[in-house]
Enzyme design. Structure first.
Site, PDB file in Angstrom:
ATOM      1  N   VAL A 248       5.367  -0.859 -10.376  1.00 37.23           N
ATOM      2  CA  VAL A 248       5.300  -1.842 -11.471  1.00 37.23           C
ATOM      3  C   VAL A 248       4.864  -1.149 -12.758  1.00 37.23           C
ATOM      4  O   VAL A 248       3.783  -0.557 -12.831  1.00 37.23           O
ATOM      5  CB  VAL A 248       4.333  -2.991 -11.116  1.00 37.23           C
ATOM      6  N   LYS A 249       5.745  -1.241 -13.754  1.00 38.84           N
ATOM      7  CA  LYS A 249       5.477  -0.587 -15.034  1.00 38.84           C
ATOM      8  C   LYS A 249       4.837  -1.594 -15.982  1.00 38.84           C
ATOM      9  O   LYS A 249       5.343  -2.719 -16.153  1.00 38.84           O
ATOM     10  CB  LYS A 249       6.808  -0.083 -15.609  1.00 38.84           C
ATOM     11  N   LEU A 250       3.719  -1.167 -16.583  1.00 38.44           N
ATOM     12  CA  LEU A 250       2.920  -2.072 -17.428  1.00 38.44           C
ATOM     13  C   LEU A 250       2.623  -1.397 -18.753  1.00 38.44           C
ATOM     14  O   LEU A 250       2.370  -0.189 -18.796  1.00 38.44           O
ATOM     15  CB  LEU A 250       1.588  -2.364 -16.728  1.00 38.44           C
TER      16      LEU A 250
END
Ligand code: G3P
Length: 218
Positions: free
Chosen positions: A82-84
Site C-alpha cells: 500500500v502506497k501512501l
C-alpha cells in the site's frame, strides 16, 4: 539491489517478467490514469505476472479512508504494497497498516527528515523522488546518500530505500553505488541499461572476423 519497474502498462511488465529481470512493480495514480485502465483490474493483472511487491497507491486524504482503501488494495493480492503519501495522515495510516502487517510504501519523499519519520512510522519502503529533486536544482542522489547513512546508524530502522523518479542510467548506477535497496525504473530506462556503443562495435567486429573463418558452431 532489486529492480522494480515503474509502470501500470501490462504489456511492458510482461516484456520484463519472462526473464525474471524485475523483482517488483510500482504504480501511482498518474501511471494508472495514463494506462486508461481500472486500478483494481490493473493491479490484479500485474499480480498474476509478478510475485514480488506491487505498489498500489491510495487516493484519500484522510487517515481512516486511506486505511480502508489500503485494505481494499492489499485484498487484491498478498503481494500488494500500500502506497501512501508523506503527510501526517499518510504516516498515521502507514503506522496502522504496518501494525496489521500490511506492507507499505511511503511516497513523495523529498528530504531526510521525511524519510526518518516514515521509518519511525514503520514503513516497509520509503520512496525518495530523485529526478524531481534534480528538476529543481537539488541533487536527488545526495538525498539517497543521506537516507542510507541515517538508516544505517540505527538497527531499529528497517525501512528499505526505494529510489524513485529515476530519469537516466546514471541515476541507476549512482543509487546502486550508495546501496539503495531498490530502484524503481521506467521501462524505457530499464531497456537502455543494456546499451553501450562499444558493445555494438565489439560485437560487429567479432562477427565479421568469425564470418571470415567460414566456421560454424552447429
Ligand atoms: O513512481 C513514482 C515515480 O517514480 C515518479 O517519477 O518521473 O514522474 O518523477 P517521475
Amino acid at each position: 539491489m532489486k529492480f522494480f519497474v515503474d509502470t501500470a502498462e501490462i504489456e511492458e511488465i510482461k516484456e520484463f517478467s519472462y526473464m525474471n529481470l524485475v523483482d517488483g512493480v510500482t504504480t501511482n495514480p498518474s501511471l494508472i490514469a495514463k494506462s486508461g485502465n481500472d486500478i483494481k483490474d490493473t493491479i490484479k493483472k500485474i499480480c498474476t505476472l509478478i510475485s514480488g511487491p506491487v505498489s498500489a497507491e491510495v487516493t484519500a486524504n484522510d487517515t481512516n479512508e486511506m486505511i480502508e482503501e489500503g485494505k481494499i488494495l492489499h485484498g487484491i493480492a498478498p503481494n500488494v504494497v500500500v502506497k501512501l503519501p508523506l503527510t501526517w495522515a499518510g504516516l498515521e495510516a502507514c503506522n496502522k497498516l504496518s501494525n496489521l502487517e500490511i506492507p507499505t510504501n511511503v511516497t513523495l519523499c523529498f528530504s531526510a527528515p521525511q524519510a526518518l519519520l516514515a521509518a519511525k512510522a514503520g514503513a516497509t519502503y520509503i520512496s525518495p523522488f530523485i529526478g524531481r529533486l534534480d528538476d529543481i536544482g537539488i541533487s536527488g542522489v545526495d538525498l539517497i546518500e543521506e537516507i542510507r547513512a541515517i538508516y544505517d546508524n540505527y538497527d531499529d530502522l528497517n525501512t528499505l530505500i526505494l529510489a524513485a523518479s529515476i530519469r537516466n542510467i546514471s541515476h541507476v548506477t549512482q543509487v546502486a553505488m550508495i546501496g539503495a535497496d531498490v530502484a524503481t525504473i521506467p521501462p524505457k530506462i530499464l531497456k537502455e541499461l543494456v546499451k553501450h556503443p562499444l558493445t555494438d562495435i565489439g560485437l560487429k567486429n567479432f562477427l565479421d572476423d568469425w564470418a571470415s573463418t567460414g566456421q560454424k558452431i552447429k
